[in-house]
Design a protein around this motif. Structure first.
Motif, mmCIF file in Angstrom:
data_model
loop_
_atom_site.group_PDB
_atom_site.id
_atom_site.type_symbol
_atom_site.label_atom_id
_atom_site.label_comp_id
_atom_site.label_asym_id
_atom_site.label_seq_id
_atom_site.Cartn_x
_atom_site.Cartn_y
_atom_site.Cartn_z
ATOM 1 N N SER A 126 0.734 -1.210 -0.038
ATOM 2 C CA SER A 126 0.000 -0.031 0.006
ATOM 3 C C SER A 126 0.944 1.192 -0.073
ATOM 4 C CB SER A 126 -0.811 0.038 1.201
ATOM 5 O OG SER A 126 -1.878 -1.105 1.045
ATOM 6 N N LEU A 129 2.652 2.049 -3.477
ATOM 7 C CA LEU A 129 1.575 2.158 -4.297
ATOM 8 C C LEU A 129 1.258 3.542 -4.136
ATOM 9 C CD1 LEU A 129 -0.762 -0.949 -4.661
ATOM 10 C CD2 LEU A 129 0.722 -0.140 -6.406
ATOM 11 N N GLU A 130 1.443 4.137 -3.057
ATOM 12 C CA GLU A 130 0.838 5.587 -3.010
ATOM 13 C C GLU A 130 2.220 6.459 -3.649
ATOM 14 O OE1 GLU A 130 0.664 5.932 1.621
ATOM 15 O OE2 GLU A 130 -1.342 5.185 1.579
ATOM 16 N N SER A 259 -0.929 2.166 -11.121
ATOM 17 C CA SER A 259 -0.657 2.009 -9.979
ATOM 18 C C SER A 259 -2.170 2.505 -8.843
ATOM 19 C CB SER A 259 0.191 3.085 -9.315
ATOM 20 O OG SER A 259 0.140 4.216 -9.942
ATOM 21 N N TYR A 263 -3.903 -0.102 -6.270
ATOM 22 C CA TYR A 263 -4.025 0.351 -5.040
ATOM 23 C C TYR A 263 -5.305 0.089 -4.494
ATOM 24 C CZ TYR A 263 -4.150 3.147 -0.914
ATOM 25 O OH TYR A 263 -4.677 3.674 0.408
#
Length: 455
Positions: A126, A129-130, A259, A263
């Motif tokens: 996570s 991906l941010e 992405s 996410y």
């Protein structure tokens, strides 16, 4: 000659050599122009006949790109300069300077034989991906092209940081145009090895990295029939397995394309899996019936307690609100890897994760959180102490509802101590903190002086 305590550019003092290979050096240093001095990372590339022109271009491109980036989990750019032969060195060097991130790389984590759970890996995914959402949604998009455990730092604050932009591609792909072939064996997807990296190439590298964290095997050891195979190595939920399989699809068109999409899918998977892990509804109904009978059997004690210490309304909502708060805190920690530090953020957290909350008193459920709660945040060593206060009506605040979160690295756990203040307090800040004792290397919390445990 670059040695310990050498000062570069009249500003950066070398303190520790971190790596050296093929005309490249990386040092940890301090910035003498900051007060107090701050640690930085200095990367140097020798300019001589043994270094290719392409290596110089990539080094300069990295400096140009990181200078434009502003993200809390990408080390901040500080400086770029040339170190001539006569300036503390017998060679000419290109030099970039970035903020130092205290922590260890995920490769170092793996080297210590530490086993990661699927939940830990999902939290890491996570956070990565941010960062990728930020990079890929720039105009033009930034493609890192070298995502792997050694380029991911687990900071001392528990967050993941992306480093080493030496392979970065900073322009959009055009048909018929090829780029330098860069990347690491096992992590780079086929199209990147052909010189045509796209944003989804970073997603493939992310998938390969996650598999290494889960299996502790290099992705190249999982490659069979031109595809990464992992189902025989680990047992995951079907939806998480399918998500990972999409990330590492060797055909770019069949891979998750963005992405942000990756996410959002991951957050949905985590939500579904979390719901499956919860106990059946009839369990809670049975537990509620038993609790009701016990409460009824001790009615006389309850009424005495109610009369002299706290109004009925507060007692009624205390256990329910405590569960509501801790549930939201856990959700916030899982997704954001940090704890709300003020009442306003806490209120937003509850609204975000408890939208469907409703109590037996509809008006109470509609009341703004800040109207009937107080909230405070303290940090003691690795422990975050969350203090809540329920008012009798508006003020004074009583009792004290205290939540304790142990939050360190990738691990966190929590427990709660609910204490009733003996006397009303005027401010939430006046509620004393719980007492922490250590026995056999374990920490225990008890109600502080002036309070008693609520049961």
């Amino acid at each position: 000659m670059l040695t310990l305590d050498t000062i570069l550019n009249q500003r950066y003092q070398l303190k520790e050599k971190l790596s050296q290979y093929a005309g490249r050096k990386t040092w940890k240093a301090i910035d003498l122009q900051t007060s107090p001095t701050e640690e930085v990372i200095i990367k140097l590339l020798a300019v001589n006949s043994n270094v290719s022109w392409e290596a110089i271009k990539l080094f300069e491109r990295e400096a140009q790109v990181i200078k434009t980036l502003e993200h809390e989990r990408i080390p901040h750019y500080r400086d770029y300069f040339t170190l001539d032969k006569k300036e503390e060195s017998d060679l000419t060097w290109l030099v970039t300077v970035q903020d130092y991130i205290p922590g260890i790389s995920l490769k170092q984590w793996l080297d210590k034989n530490r086993q990661m759970t699927d939940k830990q890996v999902c939290r890491i995914a996570s956070e990565i991906l941010e960062i990728l959402i930020y990079l890929h949604e720039l105009n033009p998009p930034i493609i890192h092209r070298d995502i792997k455990p050694s380029n991911l730092i687990l900071g001392e604050d528990g967050h993941i940081y992306l480093v080493d932009f030496g392979a970065v591609q900073d322009k959009t792909r055009q048909e018929g145009v090829t780029f330098t072939i860069v990347g690491s064996n096992g992590y780079a997807p086929p199209e990147q090895l052909w010189g045509q990296a796209i944003p989804a190439s970073d997603l493939y590298a992310l998938g390969a990295t996650l598999l290494q964290l889960l299996t502790r095997k290099n992705p190249s050891d999982l490659l069979h029939n031109n595809r990464l195979q992992f189902s025989h190595e680990i047992e995951l939920s079907p939806n998480l397995t399918a998500w990972l399989d999409q990330l590492i699809n060797p055909i770019p068109e069949k891979r998750i394309q963005s992405s942000r999409q990756a996410y959002e899918q991951l957050q949905l998977i985590l939500k579904v899996n979390s719901q499956k892990e919860q106990k059946p509804e009839n369990y809670f109904l049975k537990k509620l019936m038993i609790s009701s009978l016990l409460l009824f059997s001790t009615g006389l004690l309850y009424l005495t307690y109610q009369k002299y210490l706290i109004p009925q309304k507060v007692v009624h909502f205390l256990p329910m609100e405590m569960k509501r708060i801790l549930r939201s805190q856990h959700k916030y920690l899982t997704l954001r890897r940090r704890i709300p530090t003020d009442l306003e953020t806490m209120e937003r957290t509850l609204k975000l994760y408890e939208r469907h909350f409703n109590s037996s008193n509809g008006d109470y459920a509609k009341t703004p959180f800040s109207d009937h709660f107080a909230y405070d945040y303290h940090q003691i060593d690795n422990f975050t102490i969350i203090t809540y206060g329920l008012p009798k009506k508006t003020n004074p605040w009583t009792p004290a509802v205290i939540g304790i979160f142990h939050f360190h690295g990738l691990e966190y756990n929590s427990n709660k101590v609910i204490c009733i203040t003996n006397d009303p307090v005027a401010k939430i800040e006046d509620i004393p903190l719980p007492v922490m004792t250590v026995r056999n290397e374990k920490r225990y919390f008890s109600c502080p002086k002036g309070t008693k445990k609520y049961k």
